[in-house]
Design an enzyme around this catalytic site. Structure first.
Site: not given
Length: 656
Positions: A306-308, A312, A315, A392-393, A603
């Site tokens: 994922a390229f956040d 997505y 913001g 995720y946060e 991770h």
């Protein structure tokens, strides 16, 4: 986008737009959308991926003085689901017309929030999906969670030109259940977002649902700790910072806050007051891109990445923060005003949190001969926001210190991405965190764009390494080592990796200014925790996110170069952004330089990360090096100790 600064229980304190960098107000968003719709005849099929301030040229901003007139422009990215066409537009709010309308062929804009919800509805209505659930004994479709993941780009010909997502599935046992505890393994609906229909439902085989729940909310915790006493942070006279619109001033620091759908928080015009003048340090600072690649190569899992920002937009996924929970103390909040995909303004209350924190000892010395003690307490300004990207946060924190230090920290929490495994199986590409529940191994990479301006726009970048001198006549005892400073003159020479063994860091130095010792005034970037990419150079994510292949990139300033992996990451084959720009091998010596720093973590999940992950940290630090003639925090006054006790300074009035 606009930000309204407010204290708790206060209303908008900003009256209109007062600076060229002020984000768009809700009224400006509405007006700009109306202008574009009218002039271009945009219909209901048009989605507004981006409506944000078209930032003025740097020279306009730097030359602006209060009261000067300035133009206001909005920048758009819009796409049409019928034609699958994407356009960029600029609308002048000053003249009330469309300045430009440009077709961007062959790209896919970010996935929008309503597409996520529409995708889930389409999946749940699909007969093939319902049949796949039935084969697993799942009858209640309403209890299935559907997370739409970007499809990426793996060179599959039949996917070219389609706007695709691959859905991941979990089963909830009740409305408030943590569905990530029970992955529906092997079932992957493939959805065309333009037609909003399921193209196929991949079924890679049945794996039993994990047996245990993963509920962590307060309602599920039977016994809370009883030994926690109240911890109160009070500032009876209020905080030490001041806010004028979007400008913040604190302890000699000053900066402007902005916010947009893709990057979230953006800082502009960061400077430090010294001898009565504000000395520039950075013109613009923001997160440029982030990517999370997973390490499982199996057919139903190799697409997980994922390229956040580029897929997505962090913001758009920003949380509304809560006093006493996300932020503690005397808090100043900024609201963010973004938009939905139909162009309507949307408010995110309390999107940005700003406060002061005690940070231990700033400096201290005890003269053992006289018993004289001098100690100063450190405090820092914290500017932060939080975003939720699926499971995720991420918390993004800028820290400013009294000694001129800047620190950037990312806090990672939330819920592990999970997959189901058979009873008794040991996962090769992950960690068993609960019975039959695997947390796949993965990495988190972030790239921060730092438009430097150390005592002005003309800077040079140096790499500094500690070097051990060989033993010989000049080093008979073998104890000699020294700092070696090497100029990075071009873009190719400035593509660098970290080296903790040599204490490697990078120095951004003014090309014209010197301190009292004749040294160039500088700031250094010091790596914090970091890692290397584990991906093959030819892997899809390595091509699409080539910024992760180097820890440092340096480019000359260009106003349209803001995203490390390029402007349109979603389903892009790769090669855009930094690798494309730096092919020109432009000079970065005595130039207006931009640093792109990549950092992250590998991770390897622990059972202690389940069912919700304690915060993990990563980041870096910027420190002045010769920027000041001496310690700039000598003027921080002594403070009283607990219950009025003296901190040891004569200034406290109690030193013997």
């Amino acid at each position: 986008m606009t930000i309204t600064a407010q204290r708790p229980e206060q209303t908008d304190i900003r009256a209109g737009v007062s600076h060229p960098l002020d984000p768009l107000t809700p009224e400006e968003i509405t007006e700009a959308v109306a202008i574009l719709k009218a002039e271009r005849g945009l219909g209901k099929e048009t989605r507004f991926e981006t409506v944000t301030l078209n930032e003025p040229p740097k020279e306009v901003v730097l030359g602006y003085r209060p009261g000067d007139p300035f133009d206001r422009e909005a920048f758009f990215i819009v796409f049409d689901n019928r034609t699958s066409e994407t356009h960029e537009a600029v609308v002048s709010l000053t003249s009330g017309g469309v300045v430009s309308w440009t077709h961007i062929p062959g790209v896919q804009p970010r996935i929008t929030l309503d597409e996520f919800s529409e995708c889930e509805a389409a999946v749940k209505a699909d007969p093939g999906f319902i049949e796949a659930l039935a084969r697993r004994g799942i009858a209640d479709v309403d209890m299935v969670m559907v997370d739409a993941w970007s499809a990426g780009n793996f060179g599959i010909e039949e996917e070219e030109g389609l706007r695709l997502v691959f859905a991941r599935l979990w089963l909830k046992m009740g409305p408030n259940d943590n569905g990530y505890a029970r992955p529906i393994e092997g079932v992957i609906p493939v959805v065309d977002l333009n037609r909003m229909e399921v193209l196929r439902v991949e079924d890679h085989g049945i794996v039993p649902l994990p047996p245990n729940d993963g509920n962590y909310a307060a309602e599920y915790v039977k016994d809370f700790r009883q030994d926690i006493k109240p911890l109160e942070i009070t500032q009876p006279e209020g905080p030490s910072f001041t806010v004028e619109g979007n400008k913040v001033s604190w302890q000699k620091w000053s900066m402007r806050l902005g916010f947009n759908p893709r990057e979230g928080l953006v800082l502009h015009e960061i400077g430090y007051e010294d001898s009565g003048r504000v000395r520039p340090v950075m013109y613009r600072a923001s997160l440029s891109e982030m990517v999370v690649p997973y390490g499982d190569p199996r057919p139903h899992n190799f697409r997980r990445n994922a390229f956040d920002l580029g897929e997505y937009g962090i913001g758009m996924l920003t949380n509304s923060l809560v006093l006493g929970c996300d932020c503690l103390g005397e808090i100043y909040y900024f609201d963010a005003h973004l938009h939905d995909t139909r162009g309507n303004p949307v408010k995110i209350p309390n999107a940005i949190c700003m406060h002061e924190e005690d940070y231990g000892v700033l400096w201290k010395h005890t003269d053992w001969r006289t018993g004289h003690v001098e100690v100063r307490r450190s405090r820092r300004l914290v500017v932060s926001f939080f975003t939720t990207v699926g499971n995720y946060e991420y918390g993004f924190y800028w820290y400013f210190y009294q000694d001129g230090t800047i620190e950037y920290e990312i806090k990672m929490s939330g819920i592990l991405h999970t997959s189901a495994i058979a009873q008794g199986e040991t996962p090769e590409y992950g960690t068993l965190v609960a019975p039959q529940l695997n947390a796949p191994i993965h990495q988190h990479f972030f790239n921060v764009r730092l438009d430097m301006s150390v005592d002005g726009d003309i800077n040079s970048v140096y790499e500094v390494n500690a070097v051990a001198k060989p033993r010989g006549p000049d080093n008979p005892q073998g104890n000699a080592f020294y700092a070696e400073k090497t100029l990075l003159p071009t873009e190719s020479k400035a593509q660098r990796m970290i080296n903790p063994e040599s204490g490697r860091h990078w120095l951004v130095s003014s090309s014209s200014e010197r301190n009292a010792l004749g040294q160039p005034t500088s700031y250094k970037l010091t790596p914090g925790d970091n890692t290397h990419s584990m991906l093959h150079p030819d892997a899809s994510v390595s091509r699409r996110g080539a910024f992760i292949t180097k820890h440092l990139w340096v480019t000359p300033y260009a106003p349209d170069e803001k995203a490390a992996a390029g402007d349109y990451v979603n389903q892009h084959p790769g090669g855009d952004g930094l690798p494309a720009w730096t092919q020109a091998d432009r000079s970065v010596q005595d130039a207006d330089v931009v640093l792109w720093y990549t950092f992250g973590m590998t991770h390897i999940a622990r059972p202690e990360d389940w069912p919700v992950m304690p915060v993990a940290y990563t980041g870096f630090t910027m420190k002045p090096v010769g920027f000041f003639d001496m310690n700039p925090a000598l003027d921080v006054p002594p403070s009283s100790g607990h219950n009025g006790a003296c901190c040891g300074s004569a200034a406290c009035g109690c030193h013997a």
